[in-house]
Design a protein around this motif. Structure first.
Motif, PDB file in Angstrom:
ATOM      1  N   THR A  37      12.908 -46.779 -16.869  1.00 23.46           N
ATOM      2  CA  THR A  37      13.455 -45.629 -17.585  1.00 23.46           C
ATOM      3  C   THR A  37      12.774 -45.473 -18.938  1.00 23.46           C
ATOM      4  O   THR A  37      12.108 -46.394 -19.411  1.00 23.46           O
ATOM      5  CB  THR A  37      14.973 -45.791 -17.869  1.00 23.46           C
ATOM      6  OG1 THR A  37      15.167 -46.783 -18.883  1.00 23.46           O
ATOM      7  CG2 THR A  37      15.743 -46.150 -16.617  1.00 23.46           C
ATOM      8  N   GLY A  38      13.028 -44.330 -19.544  1.00 31.90           N
ATOM      9  CA  GLY A  38      12.643 -44.149 -20.928  1.00 31.90           C
ATOM     10  C   GLY A  38      13.504 -45.059 -21.791  1.00 31.90           C
ATOM     11  O   GLY A  38      14.368 -45.781 -21.276  1.00 31.90           O
ATOM     12  N   PRO A  39      13.310 -45.023 -23.106  1.00 33.12           N
ATOM     13  CA  PRO A  39      14.032 -45.931 -24.006  1.00 33.12           C
ATOM     14  C   PRO A  39      15.551 -45.760 -23.945  1.00 33.12           C
ATOM     15  O   PRO A  39      16.065 -44.659 -23.734  1.00 33.12           O
ATOM     16  CB  PRO A  39      13.519 -45.560 -25.389  1.00 33.12           C
ATOM     17  CG  PRO A  39      12.283 -44.784 -25.161  1.00 33.12           C
ATOM     18  CD  PRO A  39      12.376 -44.170 -23.807  1.00 33.12           C
ATOM     19  N   LYS A  40      16.238 -46.865 -24.155  1.00 31.83           N
ATOM     20  CA  LYS A  40      17.701 -46.858 -24.220  1.00 31.83           C
ATOM     21  C   LYS A  40      18.128 -46.204 -25.534  1.00 31.83           C
ATOM     22  O   LYS A  40      17.582 -46.524 -26.588  1.00 31.83           O
ATOM     23  CB  LYS A  40      18.225 -48.292 -24.159  1.00 31.83           C
ATOM     24  CG  LYS A  40      19.724 -48.394 -24.197  1.00 31.83           C
ATOM     25  CD  LYS A  40      20.175 -49.854 -24.088  1.00 31.83           C
ATOM     26  CE  LYS A  40      21.676 -49.948 -24.101  1.00 31.83           C
ATOM     27  NZ  LYS A  40      22.127 -51.351 -23.987  1.00 31.83           N
ATOM     28  N   PRO A  41      19.088 -45.280 -25.482  1.00 33.20           N
ATOM     29  CA  PRO A  41      19.535 -44.645 -26.732  1.00 33.20           C
ATOM     30  C   PRO A  41      20.242 -45.669 -27.628  1.00 33.20           C
ATOM     31  O   PRO A  41      20.906 -46.576 -27.133  1.00 33.20           O
ATOM     32  CB  PRO A  41      20.495 -43.554 -26.262  1.00 33.20           C
ATOM     33  CG  PRO A  41      20.845 -43.890 -24.869  1.00 33.20           C
ATOM     34  CD  PRO A  41      19.776 -44.762 -24.317  1.00 33.20           C
TER      35      PRO A  41
END
Length: 114
Positions: A37-41
């Protein structure tokens, strides 16, 4: 062992939409499931995906240079990890993962529309 990578642009989608599916697949002894995934918020705690997770430099908006970097990064990751299956689940992830999988010569690429 079959190595499967599920690719999703947003971390929140992996946790909220795919968590049950990923956990179910990971229970099979002959599958090794990884979610990319993209970065974790950082603004809120969503929890973690129930399987191995790798953060990749992928963003939701269309950003041609960033998207090319994501393709290059994913292609290298796909080659290193030797995934047998790449399964994408969101529009951006579908395009980026398909291009990267082709460069990495991944044998099977799937996309599911949600």
């Amino acid at each position: 062992m079959i190595r499967v990578a599920h690719v999703v642009t947003a971390y929140s989608s992996a946790v909220s939409i795919l968590a049950t599916k990923l956990a179910t697949l990971d229970a099979y002894d002959d599958l090794r499931v990884t979610v990319l995934t993209g970065p974790k918020p950082t603004d809120r705690a969503l929890g973690d995906p129930p399987v191995r997770h790798i953060t990749v430099p992928m963003v939701r908006p269309i950003r041609p240079l960033a998207d090319l970097r994501a393709v290059s990064h994913l292609a290298g990751l796909f080659r290193r990890e030797k995934f047998d299956v790449i399964h994408s689940h969101t529009s951006k992830a579908g395009i980026v993962a398909a291009l990267a999988a082709r460069r990495a010569k991944t044998p099977l690429v799937l996309h599911t529309y949600h």
